[in-house]
Design an enzyme around this catalytic site. Structure first.
Site, PDB file in Angstrom:
ATOM      1  N   HIS A   1      60.904 -69.423  54.626  1.00 14.26           N
ATOM      2  CA  HIS A   1      61.541 -70.746  54.714  1.00 14.26           C
ATOM      3  C   HIS A   1      62.538 -70.770  55.873  1.00 14.26           C
ATOM      4  O   HIS A   1      62.612 -71.738  56.623  1.00 14.26           O
ATOM      5  CB  HIS A   1      62.247 -71.095  53.406  1.00 14.26           C
ATOM      6  CG  HIS A   1      61.304 -71.240  52.239  1.00 14.26           C
ATOM      7  ND1 HIS A   1      60.154 -71.982  52.308  1.00 14.26           N
ATOM      8  CD2 HIS A   1      61.340 -70.717  50.972  1.00 14.26           C
ATOM      9  CE1 HIS A   1      59.520 -71.928  51.140  1.00 14.26           C
ATOM     10  NE2 HIS A   1      60.218 -71.156  50.318  1.00 14.26           N
TER      11      HIS A   1
ATOM     12  N   ASP B   1      54.017 -76.524  55.889  1.00 12.60           N
ATOM     13  CA  ASP B   1      53.507 -75.642  54.828  1.00 12.60           C
ATOM     14  C   ASP B   1      53.168 -74.251  55.353  1.00 12.60           C
ATOM     15  O   ASP B   1      52.842 -74.081  56.520  1.00 12.60           O
ATOM     16  CB  ASP B   1      52.258 -76.296  54.218  1.00 12.60           C
ATOM     17  CG  ASP B   1      51.876 -75.636  52.899  1.00 12.60           C
ATOM     18  OD1 ASP B   1      52.756 -75.078  52.222  1.00 12.60           O
ATOM     19  OD2 ASP B   1      50.679 -75.675  52.557  1.00 12.60           O
TER      20      ASP B   1
ATOM     21  N   LEU C   1      65.179 -90.699  68.496  1.00 11.22           N
ATOM     22  CA  LEU C   1      64.131 -90.272  67.554  1.00 11.22           C
ATOM     23  C   LEU C   1      64.641 -90.448  66.130  1.00 11.22           C
ATOM     24  O   LEU C   1      65.749 -90.011  65.805  1.00 11.22           O
ATOM     25  CB  LEU C   1      63.790 -88.787  67.789  1.00 11.22           C
ATOM     26  CG  LEU C   1      62.863 -88.127  66.766  1.00 11.22           C
ATOM     27  CD1 LEU C   1      61.417 -88.589  66.980  1.00 11.22           C
ATOM     28  CD2 LEU C   1      62.917 -86.600  66.855  1.00 11.22           C
TER      29      LEU C   1
HETATM   30  C1  IPE Z   1      53.659 -79.584  50.336  1.00  9.19           C
HETATM   31  O1  IPE Z   1      53.394 -78.239  50.244  1.00  9.19           O
HETATM   32  C2  IPE Z   1      55.127 -79.844  50.261  1.00  9.19           C
HETATM   33  C3  IPE Z   1      55.915 -79.347  51.382  1.00  9.19           C
HETATM   34  C4  IPE Z   1      55.472 -78.723  52.438  1.00  9.19           C
HETATM   35  C5  IPE Z   1      57.311 -79.607  51.307  1.00  9.19           C
HETATM   36  P1  IPE Z   1      53.068 -77.505  48.867  1.00  9.19           P
HETATM   37  O2  IPE Z   1      52.947 -76.070  49.185  1.00  9.19           O
HETATM   38  O3  IPE Z   1      54.074 -77.895  47.851  1.00  9.19           O
HETATM   39  O4  IPE Z   1      51.667 -78.143  48.474  1.00  9.19           O
HETATM   40  P2  IPE Z   1      50.519 -77.580  47.542  1.00  9.19           P
HETATM   41  O5  IPE Z   1      51.138 -77.164  46.249  1.00  9.19           O
HETATM   42  O6  IPE Z   1      49.906 -76.425  48.251  1.00  9.19           O
HETATM   43  O7  IPE Z   1      49.551 -78.719  47.415  1.00  9.19           O
HETATM   44  C1  IPE Z   2      56.341 -74.954  52.482  1.00 10.23           C
HETATM   45  O1  IPE Z   2      55.934 -73.628  52.383  1.00 10.23           O
HETATM   46  C2  IPE Z   2      57.763 -75.154  52.048  1.00 10.23           C
HETATM   47  C3  IPE Z   2      57.912 -75.907  50.796  1.00 10.23           C
HETATM   48  C4  IPE Z   2      56.951 -76.343  50.055  1.00 10.23           C
HETATM   49  C5  IPE Z   2      59.254 -76.186  50.376  1.00 10.23           C
HETATM   50  P1  IPE Z   2      55.397 -73.006  51.040  1.00 10.23           P
HETATM   51  O2  IPE Z   2      56.553 -72.406  50.304  1.00 10.23           O
HETATM   52  O3  IPE Z   2      54.609 -73.990  50.261  1.00 10.23           O
HETATM   53  O4  IPE Z   2      54.467 -71.855  51.593  1.00 10.23           O
HETATM   54  P2  IPE Z   2      53.087 -71.386  50.979  1.00 10.23           P
HETATM   55  O5  IPE Z   2      52.207 -72.587  50.889  1.00 10.23           O
HETATM   56  O6  IPE Z   2      53.390 -70.810  49.635  1.00 10.23           O
HETATM   57  O7  IPE Z   2      52.587 -70.379  51.949  1.00 10.23           O
HETATM   58 MG    MG Z   3      52.645 -74.473  50.249  1.00  8.88          MG
END
Ligand code: IPE
Ligand code: IPE
Ligand code: MG
Length: 263
Positions: free
Chosen positions: A59, A42, A153
């Site tokens: 990303h 995240d 792994l």
């Molecule tokens: C969790 O992150 C999902 C992934 C990292 C793929 P999100 O960014 O979607 O989670 P919330 O919305 O902050 O809970």
């Molecule tokens: C995690 O990063 C990737 C996915 C959920 C696919 P985010 O896109 O949620 O990044 P933040 O949380 O907005 O910084």
């Molecule tokens: Mg996120």
């Protein structure tokens, strides 16, 4: 001149980081490593926003962190690494971002699958995969086929994954056996549930890592995380490197796991 100064700091930063990782590696007990590590990747969006860049570049940068972490898991002979890449709730994001994420998945698999294969990594996507767009599904099938015999792994890639959806899928499969008459409701137990999970046959995660300063599960591995140790960091996922994972492992090894019993 400016370039020279810039290079100096860039190299200094890099060597500091490597040294830190080497120091951490020395204090890790190789006999007490987690068998299974789970990571909520995240913070990509915030990483990009802080640089005034589009979320997509966050990303993309996140794939570098994944590369580093997989390499270290291979070096340490970790059995299973599960990474949360796309949740059942992430479809709520703007269509453009969803499309970019799916395209990046295809690009990542095509670029990395041979090296993963050489390192003995078995790519194992988990989630409601049938709902993914066809190009993503095709790239996944190829990567799974290529790496299916690998033993070093297991890399579970959680895609269109939701902990609740997984549990619903388990209930449906078990209920079908009850409906057929081959199973009685009172025969259902915890090990039967585990055997129907997407992670059937694997140990539950010993360690869950969530970067980016959010302290929640976000519908990840709800059943499997019952006794997992959680490790949070404010570092954003694209900045996460082997030194962070090593620090998490050092902290993990200092914890006392009781599983409800007494020491
Ligand atoms: C969790 O992150 C999902 C992934 C990292 C793929 P999100 O960014 O979607 O989670 P919330 O919305 O902050 O809970
Ligand atoms: C995690 O990063 C990737 C996915 C959920 C696919 P985010 O896109 O949620 O990044 P933040 O949380 O907005 O910084
Ligand atoms: Mg996120």
């Amino acid at each position: 001149m400016i370039k020279k100064i810039f290079d100096f700091f860039r190299h200094k930063k890099k060597s500091d980081q490597v040294l830190e990782a080497q120091e951490l590696l020395k204090v890790i007990d190789k006999q007490k490593l987690p068998r299974h590590i789970a990571i909520i990747m995240d913070g990509n969006g915030r990483w990009a926003q802080r640089r005034g860049m589009p979320r997509a570049s966050g990303h993309r940068a996140g794939t570098e962190a994944l590369r580093d972490v997989i390499k270290l898991c291979c070096e340490l002979n970790i059995q299973v690494l599960t990474v949360y890449a796309f949740s059942t709730e992430n479809w709520k994001r703007p269509k453009d971002e969803v499309n970019i994420l799916m395209a990046l998945l295809v690009e990542y698999l095509n670029k990395e699958k041979n090296e993963l294969h050489q390192n003995g990594v078995r790519i194992n996507p988990i989630g409601r995969l049938e709902e993914l767009p066809q190009p993503a599904l095709d790239a996944l099938i190829k990567a799974v086929e290529l790496t299916r015999e690998n033993k070093n792994l297991i890399l579970n890639v959680a895609l269109n994954y939701g902990g609740r959806t997984e549990i619903i899928d388990v209930i449906r499969a078990i209920a079908a056996d009850v409906e057929k008459g081959s199973l009685k409701a009172n025969q259902i137990d915890a090990s039967m549930v585990s055997e129907h999970l997407y992670t059937a046959g694997q140990p539950d995660p010993d360690l869950l890592i969530r970067p980016s300063a959010d302290s929640r599960i976000s519908n990840f591995l709800l059943w499997q995380l019952a006794y997992t140790e959680f490790w949070f960091t404010s570092t954003l996922w694209p900045d996460f490197r082997r030194a962070h994972l090593l620090q998490a492992l050092v902290d993990f090894q200092r914890r006392e796991r009781r599983f409800g019993g007494l020491k």
